[in-house]
Design a protein around this motif. Structure first.
Motif, PDB file in Angstrom:
ATOM      1  N   GLN A  29      67.015  68.348 127.765  1.00  0.00           N
ATOM      2  CA  GLN A  29      67.418  68.216 126.590  1.00  0.00           C
ATOM      3  C   GLN A  29      67.463  69.508 125.868  1.00  0.00           C
ATOM      4  N   PHE A  30      68.747  69.659 125.023  1.00  0.00           N
ATOM      5  CA  PHE A  30      68.736  70.775 124.335  1.00  0.00           C
ATOM      6  C   PHE A  30      68.366  70.371 122.845  1.00  0.00           C
ATOM      7  N   ILE A  31      67.648  71.312 122.425  1.00  0.00           N
ATOM      8  CA  ILE A  31      67.292  71.218 120.746  1.00  0.00           C
ATOM      9  C   ILE A  31      68.067  72.407 120.029  1.00  0.00           C
ATOM     10  N   PHE A  32      68.975  72.047 118.955  1.00  0.00           N
ATOM     11  CA  PHE A  32      69.874  72.826 118.246  1.00  0.00           C
ATOM     12  C   PHE A  32      68.940  73.289 117.002  1.00  0.00           C
ATOM     13  N   ASP A  33      69.276  74.451 116.630  1.00  0.00           N
ATOM     14  CA  ASP A  33      68.755  74.973 115.301  1.00  0.00           C
ATOM     15  C   ASP A  33      69.275  74.321 114.094  1.00  0.00           C
ATOM     16  N   ILE A  34      70.633  74.152 114.105  1.00  0.00           N
ATOM     17  CA  ILE A  34      71.277  73.426 113.155  1.00  0.00           C
ATOM     18  C   ILE A  34      72.263  72.376 113.709  1.00  0.00           C
ATOM     19  N   GLU A  35      72.774  71.430 112.793  1.00  0.00           N
ATOM     20  CA  GLU A  35      73.695  70.422 113.168  1.00  0.00           C
ATOM     21  C   GLU A  35      74.931  71.166 113.475  1.00  0.00           C
ATOM     22  N   GLU A  36      75.354  72.125 112.682  1.00  0.00           N
ATOM     23  CA  GLU A  36      76.727  72.912 113.005  1.00  0.00           C
ATOM     24  C   GLU A  36      76.896  73.204 114.611  1.00  0.00           C
ATOM     25  N   ASN A  37      75.761  73.752 115.035  1.00  0.00           N
ATOM     26  CA  ASN A  37      75.704  74.223 116.605  1.00  0.00           C
ATOM     27  C   ASN A  37      76.011  73.237 117.340  1.00  0.00           C
ATOM     28  N   LEU A  38      75.487  72.102 117.169  1.00  0.00           N
ATOM     29  CA  LEU A  38      75.579  70.891 117.994  1.00  0.00           C
ATOM     30  C   LEU A  38      76.850  70.392 117.990  1.00  0.00           C
ATOM     31  N   GLN A  39      77.606  70.507 116.708  1.00  0.00           N
ATOM     32  CA  GLN A  39      78.918  69.958 116.418  1.00  0.00           C
ATOM     33  C   GLN A  39      79.912  70.625 117.503  1.00  0.00           C
ATOM     34  N   THR A  40      79.489  72.048 117.592  1.00  0.00           N
ATOM     35  CA  THR A  40      80.361  73.045 117.945  1.00  0.00           C
ATOM     36  C   THR A  40      80.708  72.547 119.499  1.00  0.00           C
ATOM     37  N   VAL A  41      79.251  72.231 120.358  1.00  0.00           N
ATOM     38  CA  VAL A  41      79.472  71.950 121.280  1.00  0.00           C
ATOM     39  C   VAL A  41      79.918  70.755 121.791  1.00  0.00           C
ATOM     40  N   PHE A  42      79.851  69.707 120.745  1.00  0.00           N
ATOM     41  CA  PHE A  42      80.395  68.276 120.813  1.00  0.00           C
ATOM     42  C   PHE A  42      82.070  68.540 120.930  1.00  0.00           C
ATOM     43  N   SER A  43      82.552  69.347 119.968  1.00  0.00           N
ATOM     44  CA  SER A  43      83.973  69.605 119.741  1.00  0.00           C
ATOM     45  C   SER A  43      84.674  70.090 121.160  1.00  0.00           C
ATOM     46  N   ASP A  44      83.898  70.543 121.996  1.00  0.00           N
ATOM     47  CA  ASP A  44      84.647  71.154 123.185  1.00  0.00           C
ATOM     48  C   ASP A  44      84.107  70.116 124.637  1.00  0.00           C
ATOM     49  N   ARG A  45      83.615  69.288 124.474  1.00  0.00           N
ATOM     50  CA  ARG A  45      82.999  68.322 125.627  1.00  0.00           C
ATOM     51  C   ARG A  45      84.235  67.949 126.203  1.00  0.00           C
ATOM     52  N   PRO A  46      84.297  67.436 127.420  1.00  0.00           N
ATOM     53  CA  PRO A  46      83.037  67.718 128.468  1.00  0.00           C
ATOM     54  C   PRO A  46      83.092  68.966 129.017  1.00  0.00           C
ATOM     55  N   TRP A  47      81.808  69.410 129.571  1.00  0.00           N
ATOM     56  CA  TRP A  47      81.499  70.829 130.148  1.00  0.00           C
ATOM     57  C   TRP A  47      81.166  70.699 131.238  1.00  0.00           C
ATOM     58  N   SER A  48      81.311  71.689 132.112  1.00  0.00           N
ATOM     59  CA  SER A  48      80.968  71.685 133.583  1.00  0.00           C
ATOM     60  C   SER A  48      80.167  72.803 133.750  1.00  0.00           C
ATOM     61  N   PHE A  49      79.478  72.540 134.747  1.00  0.00           N
ATOM     62  CA  PHE A  49      78.305  73.657 135.484  1.00  0.00           C
ATOM     63  C   PHE A  49      78.109  73.413 137.000  1.00  0.00           C
ATOM     64  N   ASN A  50      78.272  74.520 137.397  1.00  0.00           N
ATOM     65  CA  ASN A  50      78.237  74.452 139.030  1.00  0.00           C
ATOM     66  C   ASN A  50      79.447  73.313 139.739  1.00  0.00           C
ATOM     67  N   TYR A  51      80.382  73.149 139.201  1.00  0.00           N
ATOM     68  CA  TYR A  51      81.323  71.985 139.668  1.00  0.00           C
ATOM     69  C   TYR A  51      80.912  70.687 139.195  1.00  0.00           C
ATOM     70  N   TRP A  52      79.911  70.407 138.370  1.00  0.00           N
ATOM     71  CA  TRP A  52      79.419  69.009 138.037  1.00  0.00           C
ATOM     72  C   TRP A  52      79.919  68.864 136.389  1.00  0.00           C
ATOM     73  N   THR A  53      80.597  67.722 136.091  1.00  0.00           N
ATOM     74  CA  THR A  53      80.941  67.604 134.858  1.00  0.00           C
ATOM     75  C   THR A  53      79.594  67.219 134.028  1.00  0.00           C
ATOM     76  N   MET A  54      79.554  67.704 132.763  1.00  0.00           N
ATOM     77  CA  MET A  54      78.411  67.501 131.671  1.00  0.00           C
ATOM     78  C   MET A  54      79.029  66.895 130.477  1.00  0.00           C
ATOM     79  N   ILE A  55      78.455  66.078 130.225  1.00  0.00           N
ATOM     80  CA  ILE A  55      78.960  65.282 128.941  1.00  0.00           C
ATOM     81  C   ILE A  55      77.496  65.332 127.753  1.00  0.00           C
TER      82      ILE A  55
END
Length: 122
Positions: A29-55
């Protein structure tokens, strides 16, 4: 797990505004300081890490049965030969892909072909 928690915030460009926690069974789990940072991450999903999709998804105490079982993805198909640049081809591709909500193709407007020196992905 520790690499995900250490590296992903850098990929999200919020490295100094989020902290990660690992849980059993490869959950985290990631805990964000403010909602705006969380929305920044959500706006570009899905993400990938080490060839795995992360949502990334907002935590909920009682998730529904289908929680994190599906996600939307945009597919960009490039370099379609000109003789196949037709509405029929687009619909054939749509059938092969699955559920499609929008095809960004209009045979009635001009299309620009990117030349190798202007398109780094050509």
């Amino acid at each position: 797990m520790s690499r995900i928690i250490a590296d992903i915030p850098n990929n999200w460009w919020v490295y100094d505004r989020v902290r990660g926690i690992s849980f059993p069974k490869d959950n985290f789990q990631f805990i964000f300081d403010i909602e705006e940072n969380l929305q920044t991450v959500f706006s570009d999903r899905p993400w990938s890490f080490n060839y795995w999709t992360m949502i990334p998804e907002r935590w909920t105490a009682n998730p529904p049965d289908d929680f994190l079982t599906k996600f939307e993805v945009r597919i960009r198909i490039r370099h379609i030969p000109y003789n196949y640049y037709t509405r029929e081809t687009m619909h054939d591709l749509e059938k092969a892909i699955g559920k499609v909500e929008e095809i960004a193709f209009d045979p009635n407007i001009s299309h620009v072909v990117n030349m190798p020196d202007t398109d780094p992905h050509f």
